[in-house]
Motif scaffolding. Structure first.
Motif, PDB file in Angstrom:
ATOM      1  N   ILE A  40      -9.040  -7.525  -9.658  1.00  0.00           N
ATOM      2  CA  ILE A  40      -9.793  -6.594  -8.819  1.00  0.00           C
ATOM      3  C   ILE A  40     -10.605  -7.347  -7.781  1.00  0.00           C
ATOM      4  O   ILE A  40     -10.757  -6.935  -6.657  1.00  0.00           O
ATOM      5  CB  ILE A  40     -10.718  -5.724  -9.698  1.00  0.00           C
ATOM      6  CG1 ILE A  40      -9.862  -4.858 -10.600  1.00  0.00           C
ATOM      7  CG2 ILE A  40     -11.642  -4.877  -8.858  1.00  0.00           C
ATOM      8  CD1 ILE A  40     -10.664  -4.068 -11.585  1.00  0.00           C
TER       9      ILE A  40
ATOM     10  N   LEU B 150     -10.325   6.125 -11.376  1.00  0.00           N
ATOM     11  CA  LEU B 150      -9.516   4.949 -11.070  1.00  0.00           C
ATOM     12  C   LEU B 150      -8.388   5.279 -10.094  1.00  0.00           C
ATOM     13  O   LEU B 150      -8.058   4.467  -9.216  1.00  0.00           O
ATOM     14  CB  LEU B 150      -8.951   4.353 -12.361  1.00  0.00           C
ATOM     15  CG  LEU B 150      -9.983   3.674 -13.269  1.00  0.00           C
ATOM     16  CD1 LEU B 150      -9.354   3.268 -14.589  1.00  0.00           C
ATOM     17  CD2 LEU B 150     -10.597   2.457 -12.571  1.00  0.00           C
TER      18      LEU B 150
ATOM     19  N   LEU C  99      -8.404  -1.206  -5.316  1.00  0.00           N
ATOM     20  CA  LEU C  99      -8.381  -1.942  -6.579  1.00  0.00           C
ATOM     21  C   LEU C  99      -8.078  -3.422  -6.381  1.00  0.00           C
ATOM     22  O   LEU C  99      -8.586  -4.271  -7.104  1.00  0.00           O
ATOM     23  CB  LEU C  99      -7.353  -1.326  -7.535  1.00  0.00           C
ATOM     24  CG  LEU C  99      -7.759  -0.056  -8.267  1.00  0.00           C
ATOM     25  CD1 LEU C  99      -6.614   0.474  -9.109  1.00  0.00           C
ATOM     26  CD2 LEU C  99      -8.979  -0.299  -9.142  1.00  0.00           C
TER      27      LEU C  99
END
Length: 444
Positions: free
Chosen positions: A157, A214, A221
């Motif tokens: 990430i 998410l 991300l």
């Protein structure tokens, strides 16, 4: 928290003088301090040990039970305390008077001590309005997270020493992604630039909500300047070695109804199932008021998120995103306010009110000030709606929602939200080629 003042503390009798007041009883705390304040005379209380608990029982004397001028006086009370940590877990008060007895019972449904990891940092951050003009905010940088995020290792990430420092434009993009998922309406979700990275931390209720957040953040991300940590409440609690945090207190009262019950029954005269329709109406208008307040809070936070210097430094695309988010929240407030007005007017038939006039919004500083004012108006409307449409064991007439101040505030919500919408169009950067500010048309 609301003030815990009660009739007993405000000058009632010291012994057995606590009055039955169902409209304020919900404020009473489940605590030994509250019990002692209500009982007053410890001479009439005794303690016994039952298993893992201590039980404190109180019975008023005949003299104490008949306090002059008090309609219903405290005649008995019970407090159950957990032996290991002396925590109050059950509390009951019995009031007698007027040929009837009433019992107020508060029960702890569950309890947990939260580890630091189980609480989002924003919970401990004071709201901006508590900072005096010119005050400096001091922040402590959280330690780098090493836990996986949704099955993705943090190394994929982004690291603290990413390819470049997180920019204001990147922050706007992350805020936009969270906003699309409804992540800016009061959940434990924070996004803040810390050092060279933008840290996004969230604690949500369910696995499904975690997956939604998410998915919303999927475009960033892999950005090395973004670090994301999303957990469910259970996961956050497990990381601290304690059960999932849930603290619920129950207050039980009989014969409850809405303060606006009479007005609603007149409005719904002839309905086959008036009780069900009243319940639906109350739920609907309360939800509208709450959503308007949530969007007003989101609008204010977003308006104050960036300094004037940062806003001037944003490129046109990032500035458009920021203004579009402002517009969407203002539009939501306007729609909910207008719908609330439309539903409440036939019930209470108020006199027409003109919203207070205000000058045009000249720049981003004006926009921020108007967002703060819109929150003030929504914060005045919502308590009146909740007071009129929340169940009460002894409802009083819904005077607040009938007041001129309420209807003036509600009219102000619609007008000011529409003004903010228009301003987000007017302040949009012009295209260097066409001179156009955008494809969307401002509200009329």
């Amino acid at each position: 928290t609301a003030a815990k003042e009660s009739p007993a503390r405000a000058g009632g009798a010291a012994t057995g003088g606590a009055e039955w007041d169902a409209d304020t009883a919900w404020r009473w705390e489940l605590s030994a301090k509250e019990f002692a304040a209500r009982v007053g005379d410890a001479a009439n209380a005794h303690v016994e040990e039952r298993g893992d608990n201590y039980v404190v029982s109180y019975e008023a004397t005949d003299k104490a039970a008949r306090v002059p001028g008090v309609e219903a006086s405290l005649s008995a009370a019970t407090l159950v305390i957990h032996r290991d940590d002396l925590r109050a877990i059950v509390q009951s008060f019995t009031f007698t008077g007027g040929g009837a007895a009433r019992e107020l019972r508060l029960t702890e449904a569950s309890y947990a001590r939260l580890p630091k990891a189980a609480v989002a940092p924003a919970v401990f951050a004071p709201d901006e309005e508590f900072f005096a003009s010119g005050a400096t905010r001091l922040e402590t940088r959280p330690a780098p997270s090493t836990s996986p995020v949704g099955g993705v290792e943090p190394s994929s990430i982004g690291a603290e020493d990413g390819d470049g420092p997180a920019s204001a434009a990147l922050e706007v993009e992350v805020l936009r992604l969270l906003s699309q998922a409804g992540g800016d309406l009061g959940e434990q979700i924070t996004a803040a630039r810390v050092g060279r990275v933008l840290r996004v931390e969230a604690i949500v209720e369910t696995e499904q909500r975690k997956a939604e957040i998410l998915r919303a953040l999927a475009p960033v991300l892999d950005n090395p300047s973004v670090r994301i940590d999303v957990k469910t409440a259970k996961e956050a609690a497990r990381s601290g070695g304690t059960p999932a945090p849930t603290v619920v207190e129950q207050v039980e009262a009989a014969e409850a109804r809405l303060p606006a019950d009479a007005e609603l029954r007149r409005h719904l005269a002839g309905e086959a199932d008036a009780d069900a329709e009243i319940a639906r109406f109350a739920s609907r208008v309360s939800s509208r008021s709450r959503r308007a307040l949530q969007h007003a809070w989101a609008l204010k936070r977003l308006a104050e998120r960036f300094s004037p210097q940062e806003l001037r430094a944003l490129d046109a695309a990032a500035k458009q995103k920021w203004l579009r988010m402002m517009r969407e929240h203002a539009s939501a407030v306007r729609r909910e306010g207008a719908s609330l007005h439309q539903e409440l007017r036939p019930v209470f038939a108020p006199a027409p009110e003109s919203p207070p006039s205000a000058g045009a919004i000249a720049d981003e500083a004006d926009l921020s000030a108007r967002a703060a004012r819109l929150l003030e108006l929504c914060s005045a409307v919502d308590p009146a709606v909740r007071a009129a449409f929340s169940v009460s064991a002894r409802p009083a007439p819904p005077s607040q929602i009938k007041s001129r101040e309420f209807w003036r505030a509600l009219a102000g919500v619609e007008a000011l939200a529409a003004q903010i919408e228009r301003a987000t169009h007017a302040l949009a950067p012009q295209s260097p080629r066409t001179g156009q500010t955008g494809r969307e048309s401002p509200p009329q």
